[in-house]
Each structure stands twice: as structure tokens, then as C-alpha cells.
Design a protein around this motif. Structure first.
Motif, PDB file in Angstrom:
ATOM      1  N   ALA A   1       0.834  -1.199   0.000  1.00  0.00           N
ATOM      2  CA  ALA A   1       0.000   0.000   0.000  1.00  0.00           C
ATOM      3  C   ALA A   1       0.868   1.248   0.000  1.00  0.00           C
ATOM      4  N   GLU A   2       0.377   2.278  -0.670  1.00  0.00           N
ATOM      5  CA  GLU A   2       1.060   3.569  -0.623  1.00  0.00           C
ATOM      6  C   GLU A   2       0.666   4.240   0.687  1.00  0.00           C
ATOM      7  N   VAL A   3       1.654   4.512   1.512  1.00  0.00           N
ATOM      8  CA  VAL A   3       1.419   5.107   2.825  1.00  0.00           C
ATOM      9  C   VAL A   3       2.088   6.476   2.823  1.00  0.00           C
ATOM     10  N   ASP A   4       1.263   7.518   2.910  1.00  0.00           N
ATOM     11  CA  ASP A   4       1.811   8.869   2.868  1.00  0.00           C
ATOM     12  C   ASP A   4       2.050   9.405   4.287  1.00  0.00           C
ATOM     13  N   GLU A   5       2.529  10.625   4.354  1.00  0.00           N
ATOM     14  CA  GLU A   5       2.883  11.228   5.640  1.00  0.00           C
ATOM     15  C   GLU A   5       1.680  11.308   6.590  1.00  0.00           C
ATOM     16  N   THR A   6       0.512  11.624   6.052  1.00  0.00           N
ATOM     17  CA  THR A   6      -0.697  11.689   6.894  1.00  0.00           C
ATOM     18  C   THR A   6      -1.046  10.313   7.431  1.00  0.00           C
ATOM     19  N   ASP A   7      -0.930   9.279   6.593  1.00  0.00           N
ATOM     20  CA  ASP A   7      -1.170   7.911   7.053  1.00  0.00           C
ATOM     21  C   ASP A   7      -0.211   7.550   8.181  1.00  0.00           C
ATOM     22  N   TRP A   8       1.070   7.910   8.015  1.00  0.00           N
ATOM     23  CA  TRP A   8       2.051   7.603   9.059  1.00  0.00           C
ATOM     24  C   TRP A   8       1.712   8.331  10.358  1.00  0.00           C
ATOM     25  N   HIS A   9       1.208   9.546  10.252  1.00  0.00           N
ATOM     26  CA  HIS A   9       0.801  10.280  11.453  1.00  0.00           C
ATOM     27  C   HIS A   9      -0.339   9.533  12.150  1.00  0.00           C
ATOM     28  N   LEU A  10      -1.325   9.090  11.381  1.00  0.00           N
ATOM     29  CA  LEU A  10      -2.435   8.323  11.956  1.00  0.00           C
ATOM     30  C   LEU A  10      -1.944   6.999  12.539  1.00  0.00           C
ATOM     31  N   LEU A  11      -1.035   6.330  11.833  1.00  0.00           N
ATOM     32  CA  LEU A  11      -0.479   5.074  12.356  1.00  0.00           C
ATOM     33  C   LEU A  11       0.247   5.294  13.673  1.00  0.00           C
ATOM     34  N   GLY A  12       0.989   6.392  13.767  1.00  0.00           N
ATOM     35  CA  GLY A  12       1.677   6.705  15.019  1.00  0.00           C
ATOM     36  C   GLY A  12       0.695   6.917  16.150  1.00  0.00           C
TER      37      GLY A  12
ATOM     38  N   TRP B   1       9.042  -3.082  23.322  1.00  0.00           N
ATOM     39  CA  TRP B   1       8.169  -2.845  22.171  1.00  0.00           C
ATOM     40  C   TRP B   1       8.441  -1.456  21.653  1.00  0.00           C
ATOM     41  N   SER B   2       8.241  -1.281  20.373  1.00  0.00           N
ATOM     42  CA  SER B   2       8.402   0.034  19.787  1.00  0.00           C
ATOM     43  C   SER B   2       7.438   0.173  18.623  1.00  0.00           C
ATOM     44  N   PRO B   3       6.827   1.345  18.456  1.00  0.00           N
ATOM     45  CA  PRO B   3       5.972   1.533  17.293  1.00  0.00           C
ATOM     46  C   PRO B   3       6.806   1.572  16.019  1.00  0.00           C
ATOM     47  N   ILE B   4       6.170   1.240  14.907  1.00  0.00           N
ATOM     48  CA  ILE B   4       6.832   1.300  13.607  1.00  0.00           C
ATOM     49  C   ILE B   4       6.626   2.692  13.049  1.00  0.00           C
TER      50      ILE B   4
END
Length: 154
Positions: free
Chosen positions: A2-13, A142-145
Motif C-alpha cells: 500500500a502507498e502510505v503517505d505522511e498523513t497515514d504515518w501520522h495516523l499510524l503513530g 516494544w516500539s511503534p513502527i
């Protein structure tokens, strides 16, 4: 992939910090609408980027006093597959990683008492050569990705 953009990474965090956050809270923290957040999260789930939502349980607090890593050097493919099957079925085995190098599997195991480790090691001895390392402490359990690409500050 999947294409994961900066906003997606912010939500994932945000979700990795606390997966119980609702869409409204995620939207507020990300500066998006709840509908946009819901669509992005659903897309990430459908693409397999988000594989589930889980509670992180501290094994020691839950009654598992011993954590260990067991590396297993099997005798061949058949035994390697049997180690994988044993790992999937055994409640004390939290993780099984098939690896390169001189060993074939690395197992992460938790047991209530050290004596509970012996029967598992005996089973693994029938399939190959296990070597066990007992964990004394886990300074980073543990650490977030985070994004594999450098990005601007969120």
C-alpha cells in the motif's frame, strides 16, 4: 504494498500509541475530518498495513515470570515445518521467526516458572538442537513502527 503517505504515518503513530482513540479524536489530532480519518484507516486495514488492534499485556504482571528466546537448528525441512506447527499450537510460544544463519527458528517464549520451560525444550529436542537464552530484563520491549522514509515533523 500500500502507498502510505505522511498523513497515514501520522495516523499510524497515533493508533500505535493508543488504538482505542476514536475517529473524532484522531481527526482532531491530525487536523482532518472524522470521515477522512475513517476512510484512511479503513484503506490501511484493507491493505493489511493495520493488521489488528490488540492490548499489550505485560507477561510478568500476568503471571509469566520467565521470558526466553529459543533458537532451534533443525535437521531438515520436515523438522523445520514441525517446529513451526509446534510453535503455532503451544500456548507458551508468543512468536516464531524462521531465520537465516546457522539456526532455523527463533522462538519467543513466556512461562510461569522456569520448570515449565523444560517440557517445551524436550519437545524441540526431538526436532533439532535448541539453545535457550533467558531474558533478564527488557529495556525496550516494544516500539511503534515509524515511516521508513525521513519526513517532515508531524
Amino acid at each position: 504494498m500500500a502507498e502510505v503517505d505522511e498523513t497515514d504515518w501520522h495516523l499510524l503513530g497515533l493508533l500505535q500509541e493508543d488504538a482505542r482513540r476514536g475517529y473524532r479524536e484522531l481527526a482532531r489530532q491530525a487536523g482532518l475530518s472524522p470521515v477522512t480519518v475513517a476512510n484512511r484507516v479503513r484503506r490501511l486495514e484493507n491493505a493489511g498495513v493495520i493488521s489488528g488492534y490488540h492490548a499489550r499485556v505485560d507477561p510478568t504482571a500476568a503471571g509469566y515470570a520467565v521470558t526466553a528466546f529459543i533458537v532451534v537448528d533443525t535437521r531438515g525441512r520436515r523438522e523445520s515445518l514441525r517446529v513451526a506447527d509446534l510453535a503455532k499450537a503451544h500456548p507458551f510460544v508468543l512468536e516464531d521467526h524462521r531465520v537465516t544463519g546457522s539456526e532455523d527458528h527463533v522462538l519467543k517464549v513466556v512461562v510461569p516458572r522456569l520448570a515449565d520451560l523444560e517440557p517445551l525444550i524436550d519437545q524441540l529436542n526431538e526436532l533439532g538442537k535448541p539453545a535457550t537464552t533467558i531474558v533478564l530484563s527488557s529495556p525496550k520491549p516494544w516500539s511503534p513502527i515509524d515511516s521508513p522514509q525521513p519526513m517532515s515533523n508531524h
